[in-house]
Write a protein that holds these residues in place. Structure first.
Motif, PDB file in Angstrom:
ATOM      1  N   PRO A  29     -15.997  44.559  25.143  1.00 37.39           N
ATOM      2  CA  PRO A  29     -16.229  43.948  26.444  1.00 37.39           C
ATOM      3  C   PRO A  29     -14.932  43.356  27.008  1.00 37.39           C
ATOM      4  O   PRO A  29     -14.091  42.837  26.264  1.00 37.39           O
ATOM      5  N   SER A  30     -14.784  43.435  28.322  1.00 34.73           N
ATOM      6  CA  SER A  30     -13.541  42.972  28.950  1.00 34.73           C
ATOM      7  C   SER A  30     -13.303  41.482  28.742  1.00 34.73           C
ATOM      8  O   SER A  30     -12.158  41.050  28.647  1.00 34.73           O
ATOM      9  N   ASP A  31     -14.358  40.675  28.637  1.00 36.71           N
ATOM     10  CA  ASP A  31     -14.148  39.247  28.412  1.00 36.71           C
ATOM     11  C   ASP A  31     -13.572  38.987  27.020  1.00 36.71           C
ATOM     12  O   ASP A  31     -12.696  38.142  26.860  1.00 36.71           O
ATOM     13  N   LEU A  32     -14.021  39.734  26.006  1.00 41.34           N
ATOM     14  CA  LEU A  32     -13.431  39.590  24.675  1.00 41.34           C
ATOM     15  C   LEU A  32     -11.986  40.070  24.658  1.00 41.34           C
ATOM     16  O   LEU A  32     -11.123  39.450  24.038  1.00 41.34           O
ATOM     17  N   ARG A  33     -11.718  41.191  25.343  1.00 40.33           N
ATOM     18  CA  ARG A  33     -10.341  41.686  25.426  1.00 40.33           C
ATOM     19  C   ARG A  33      -9.449  40.624  26.069  1.00 40.33           C
ATOM     20  O   ARG A  33      -8.358  40.328  25.588  1.00 40.33           O
ATOM     21  N   GLU A  34      -9.921  40.021  27.145  1.00 49.30           N
ATOM     22  CA  GLU A  34      -9.156  38.965  27.825  1.00 49.30           C
ATOM     23  C   GLU A  34      -8.939  37.776  26.892  1.00 49.30           C
ATOM     24  O   GLU A  34      -7.833  37.240  26.805  1.00 49.30           O
ATOM     25  N   PHE A  35      -9.987  37.342  26.191  1.00 47.39           N
ATOM     26  CA  PHE A  35      -9.868  36.210  25.273  1.00 47.39           C
ATOM     27  C   PHE A  35      -8.823  36.481  24.206  1.00 47.39           C
ATOM     28  O   PHE A  35      -7.903  35.687  23.999  1.00 47.39           O
ATOM     29  N   PHE A  36      -8.956  37.620  23.506  1.00 46.49           N
ATOM     30  CA  PHE A  36      -8.023  37.917  22.412  1.00 46.49           C
ATOM     31  C   PHE A  36      -6.620  38.215  22.937  1.00 46.49           C
ATOM     32  O   PHE A  36      -5.633  37.933  22.249  1.00 46.49           O
ATOM     33  N   THR A  37      -6.486  38.745  24.146  1.00 44.89           N
ATOM     34  CA  THR A  37      -5.161  38.940  24.740  1.00 44.89           C
ATOM     35  C   THR A  37      -4.509  37.595  25.011  1.00 44.89           C
ATOM     36  O   THR A  37      -3.325  37.394  24.706  1.00 44.89           O
ATOM     37  N   ARG A  38      -5.280  36.660  25.555  1.00 44.76           N
ATOM     38  CA  ARG A  38      -4.714  35.354  25.905  1.00 44.76           C
ATOM     39  C   ARG A  38      -4.360  34.503  24.696  1.00 44.76           C
ATOM     40  O   ARG A  38      -3.390  33.747  24.738  1.00 44.76           O
ATOM     41  N   ILE A  39      -5.141  34.617  23.610  1.00 46.07           N
ATOM     42  CA  ILE A  39      -4.772  33.816  22.436  1.00 46.07           C
ATOM     43  C   ILE A  39      -3.795  34.567  21.543  1.00 46.07           C
ATOM     44  O   ILE A  39      -3.179  33.970  20.669  1.00 46.07           O
ATOM     45  N   GLY A  40      -3.659  35.885  21.743  1.00 42.77           N
ATOM     46  CA  GLY A  40      -2.665  36.661  21.017  1.00 42.77           C
ATOM     47  C   GLY A  40      -2.948  36.848  19.550  1.00 42.77           C
ATOM     48  O   GLY A  40      -2.048  37.113  18.768  1.00 42.77           O
ATOM     49  N   HIS A  41      -4.184  36.702  19.144  1.00 43.18           N
ATOM     50  CA  HIS A  41      -4.611  36.901  17.764  1.00 43.18           C
ATOM     51  C   HIS A  41      -5.944  37.627  17.809  1.00 43.18           C
ATOM     52  O   HIS A  41      -6.644  37.591  18.816  1.00 43.18           O
ATOM     53  N   ASP A  42      -6.334  38.249  16.695  1.00 41.37           N
ATOM     54  CA  ASP A  42      -7.593  38.985  16.736  1.00 41.37           C
ATOM     55  C   ASP A  42      -8.670  38.430  15.811  1.00 41.37           C
ATOM     56  O   ASP A  42      -9.719  39.023  15.642  1.00 41.37           O
ATOM     57  N   ALA A  43      -8.430  37.254  15.222  1.00 42.05           N
ATOM     58  CA  ALA A  43      -9.431  36.624  14.367  1.00 42.05           C
ATOM     59  C   ALA A  43      -9.401  35.120  14.580  1.00 42.05           C
ATOM     60  O   ALA A  43      -8.331  34.508  14.621  1.00 42.05           O
ATOM     61  N   VAL A  44     -10.581  34.531  14.740  1.00 39.43           N
ATOM     62  CA  VAL A  44     -10.712  33.091  14.960  1.00 39.43           C
ATOM     63  C   VAL A  44     -11.717  32.555  13.954  1.00 39.43           C
ATOM     64  O   VAL A  44     -12.806  33.109  13.802  1.00 39.43           O
TER      65      VAL A  44
END
Length: 181
Positions: A29-44
Motif C-alpha cells: 500500500p502507498s501509505d506503508l511505502r510512504e511511511f517506510f520511505t520517510r523513516i528510512g528503515h523497513d522494520a519497526v
C-alpha cells in the motif's frame, strides 16, 4: 498523507530516525511505502512487544507462515464467522463474516504473544485489508482501513482489535527500535 504523519509523530516524537535506505520494491500500500520511505528503515519494533516490517524476505517468510496456517487449520480457506474461526460445516455467512484465503496473506507484523498481522493482498494494494490472527485463540479480526491508520489506531488506543491485547497502551512514549534488513 495524514495517517503517515500521525504514525511518525506517535512513534518518533523527536523526529524520524536517520534513513538507512529505501523500502524494498515490493507491492505494498502507498501509505506503508510512504511511511517506510520517510523513516528510512523497513522494520519497526515497539516496546519489544509489537513489530511490523516490509522487507525483501517478506514473500519467503510469508510463505512459511501460510504453510503453518495450513497445517493448523487443515485447509486453504478459513471461514471466519462472528470474528471466530469456524470449523463446523454448514454455518452460513452473515454480514461482517468473511473467508480468509491463506495464499492471499502477507505477514506485516506480530506481537510478543505470537499473534500475527497480515495484509490481505487482493486487488489494488491501496485497498488491501488488514487481518489479525489470534494464534492462541480462534479470534480473528479484519479491518478495511489503511495500514497506517490501523497501526496508528492500534498503538494510540483509538482502535481496538480483539486479537491484540495491548492493555497498557497507549503510552505517552514508546521504546521504538528501527532496523534495515
Amino acid at each position: 498523507m495524514p495517517a503517515v504523519d500521525e504514525l511518525i509523530d506517535l512513534l518518533f516524537p523527536d523526529g524520524p530516525p536517520e534513513p538507512a535506505g529505501p523500502p524494498p520494491a515490493l507491492p505494498m500500500p502507498s501509505d506503508l511505502r510512504e511511511f517506510f520511505t520517510r523513516i528510512g528503515h523497513d522494520a519497526v519494533e515497539v516496546d519489544n512487544r509489537f513489530g511490523f516490517s516490509i522487507n525483501q524476505g517478506l514473500p519467503e517468510y510469508s510463505a512459511g507462515r501460510r504453510e503453518n496456517l495450513r497445517q493448523v487449520y487443515k485447509t486453504d480457506v478459513i471461514a471466519i464467522r462472528g470474528g471466530h474461526e469456524q470449523s463446523r460445516p454448514g454455518v452460513g455467512k452473515a454480514e461482517g463474516d468473511w473467508d480468509v484465503v491463506i495464499d492471499d496473506l502477507l505477514l506485516l507484523g506480530s506481537d510478543d504473544n505470537g499473534n500475527d498481522l497480515y495484509l490481505e493482498a487482493v486487488g489494488d494494494p491501496d485497498g488491501w485489508a488488514l487481518v489479525a490472527d489470534g494464534c492462541r485463540s480462534s479470534v480473528w479480526a479484519r479491518h478495511t482501513v489503511t495500514a497506517t491508520d490501523y497501526l496508528y489506531g492500534l498503538l494510540s488506543g483509538s482502535l481496538r482489535c480483539p486479537v491484540f491485547t495491548l492493555d497498557d497502551w497507549p503510552r505517552s512514549r514508546f521504546d521504538v527500535v528501527v532496523r534495515h534488513r
